[in-house]
Write a protein that holds these residues in place. Structure first.
Motif, mmCIF file in Angstrom:
data_model
loop_
_atom_site.group_PDB
_atom_site.id
_atom_site.type_symbol
_atom_site.label_atom_id
_atom_site.label_comp_id
_atom_site.label_asym_id
_atom_site.label_seq_id
_atom_site.Cartn_x
_atom_site.Cartn_y
_atom_site.Cartn_z
ATOM 1 N N GLU A 1 -9.970 -10.447 -6.899
ATOM 2 C CA GLU A 1 -9.069 -10.503 -5.934
ATOM 3 C C GLU A 1 -9.301 -11.221 -4.881
ATOM 4 O O GLU A 1 -10.585 -11.707 -4.743
ATOM 5 C CB GLU A 1 -9.114 -9.169 -5.385
ATOM 6 N N LEU B 1 -9.856 -11.437 -1.131
ATOM 7 C CA LEU B 1 -10.258 -10.510 0.011
ATOM 8 C C LEU B 1 -10.483 -11.137 1.031
ATOM 9 O O LEU B 1 -11.297 -12.203 1.239
ATOM 10 C CB LEU B 1 -11.220 -9.553 -0.540
ATOM 11 N N ARG C 1 -17.215 -0.987 -6.153
ATOM 12 C CA ARG C 1 -16.331 -0.290 -5.236
ATOM 13 C C ARG C 1 -16.980 1.163 -5.002
ATOM 14 O O ARG C 1 -16.784 1.981 -5.746
ATOM 15 C CB ARG C 1 -14.970 -0.280 -5.507
ATOM 16 N N ASP D 1 -6.732 -5.824 4.855
ATOM 17 C CA ASP D 1 -5.449 -4.992 4.413
ATOM 18 C C ASP D 1 -6.499 -4.131 3.501
ATOM 19 O O ASP D 1 -6.598 -4.465 2.390
ATOM 20 C CB ASP D 1 -4.650 -5.946 3.525
ATOM 21 N N SER E 1 -5.231 -1.305 2.313
ATOM 22 C CA SER E 1 -4.123 -0.430 1.619
ATOM 23 C C SER E 1 -4.137 -0.601 0.147
ATOM 24 O O SER E 1 -4.079 0.411 -0.609
ATOM 25 C CB SER E 1 -2.696 -0.873 2.089
ATOM 26 N N SER E 2 -4.803 -1.568 -0.501
ATOM 27 C CA SER E 2 -5.010 -1.508 -2.086
ATOM 28 C C SER E 2 -6.445 -1.170 -2.355
ATOM 29 O O SER E 2 -6.794 -1.117 -3.708
ATOM 30 C CB SER E 2 -4.574 -3.002 -2.609
ATOM 31 N N TYR E 3 -7.431 -1.259 -1.556
ATOM 32 C CA TYR E 3 -8.724 -0.798 -2.009
ATOM 33 C C TYR E 3 -8.922 0.896 -1.972
ATOM 34 O O TYR E 3 -8.681 1.598 -1.358
ATOM 35 C CB TYR E 3 -9.604 -1.419 -0.953
ATOM 36 N N THR E 4 -9.502 0.939 -3.231
ATOM 37 C CA THR E 4 -9.960 2.472 -3.423
ATOM 38 C C THR E 4 -11.321 2.438 -4.173
ATOM 39 O O THR E 4 -11.597 1.543 -5.277
ATOM 40 C CB THR E 4 -9.062 3.109 -4.545
ATOM 41 N N ASP F 1 -14.575 3.262 -6.784
ATOM 42 C CA ASP F 1 -14.303 4.053 -7.911
ATOM 43 C C ASP F 1 -15.381 4.958 -8.322
ATOM 44 O O ASP F 1 -15.619 5.625 -9.390
ATOM 45 C CB ASP F 1 -14.317 3.025 -9.022
#
Length: 138
Positions: A3, A5, A25, A99, A101-104, A106
């Motif tokens: 990605e 980033l 992550r 941004d 918003s798409s990061y989570t 794991d």
């Protein structure tokens, strides 16, 4: 997954970017992260250190032998954690993402040190120690 980033500190004096494979992550609940961030846990994006491009001045604090934490000298934003224990990774604070918003994350790690009043309602795996063991320290 690769990605692109980008992120920055609170005042914008330090910026970073990477377009490489995310190595981890995670949300860390260890006592050192709690003290360093004044919060019950912190969430990181793990990246190969040579793939991260930085602009701006960064101050470094050696929180324990071979472990460094970078921060903006102007606003104090915590930027990253890097340790000789994990030589192929730099762990950038996910809160610095431009941004998020798409990061989570794991995984939650070092739950053995989690503050007792925090009750996580997510279904992310929780580990009592580190998800990836540190490199041998000889």
């Amino acid at each position: 997954m690769t990605e692109t980033l980008v992120g920055q500190c609170m005042c914008g004096a330090v910026n970073w970017s990477s377009s490489d494979q995310i190595t981890r992550r995670l949300s860390c609940h260890c006592g050192d992260c709690q003290k360093a961030t004044s919060s019950p846990f912190t969430t990181f994006v793990g990246l190969p250190p040579e793939t991260v491009e930085w602009t701006g001045e960064i101050n470094h604090y050696e929180s324990s032998p071979g472990t460094h934490r970078g921060f903006c000298p102007k606003c104090g934003t915590r930027l990253y954690f890097r340790s000789d224990k994990w030589p192929g990774e730099i762990h950038i604070h996910a809160a610095t993402l431009t941004d998020a918003s798409s990061y989570t994350p794991d995984a939650h790690v070092v739950m053995a040190s989690a503050v007792p009043w925090l009750h996580l309602a997510d279904d992310i795996p929780k580990h009592q120690s580190f998800q990836a063991e540190p490199a041998d320290q000889e």
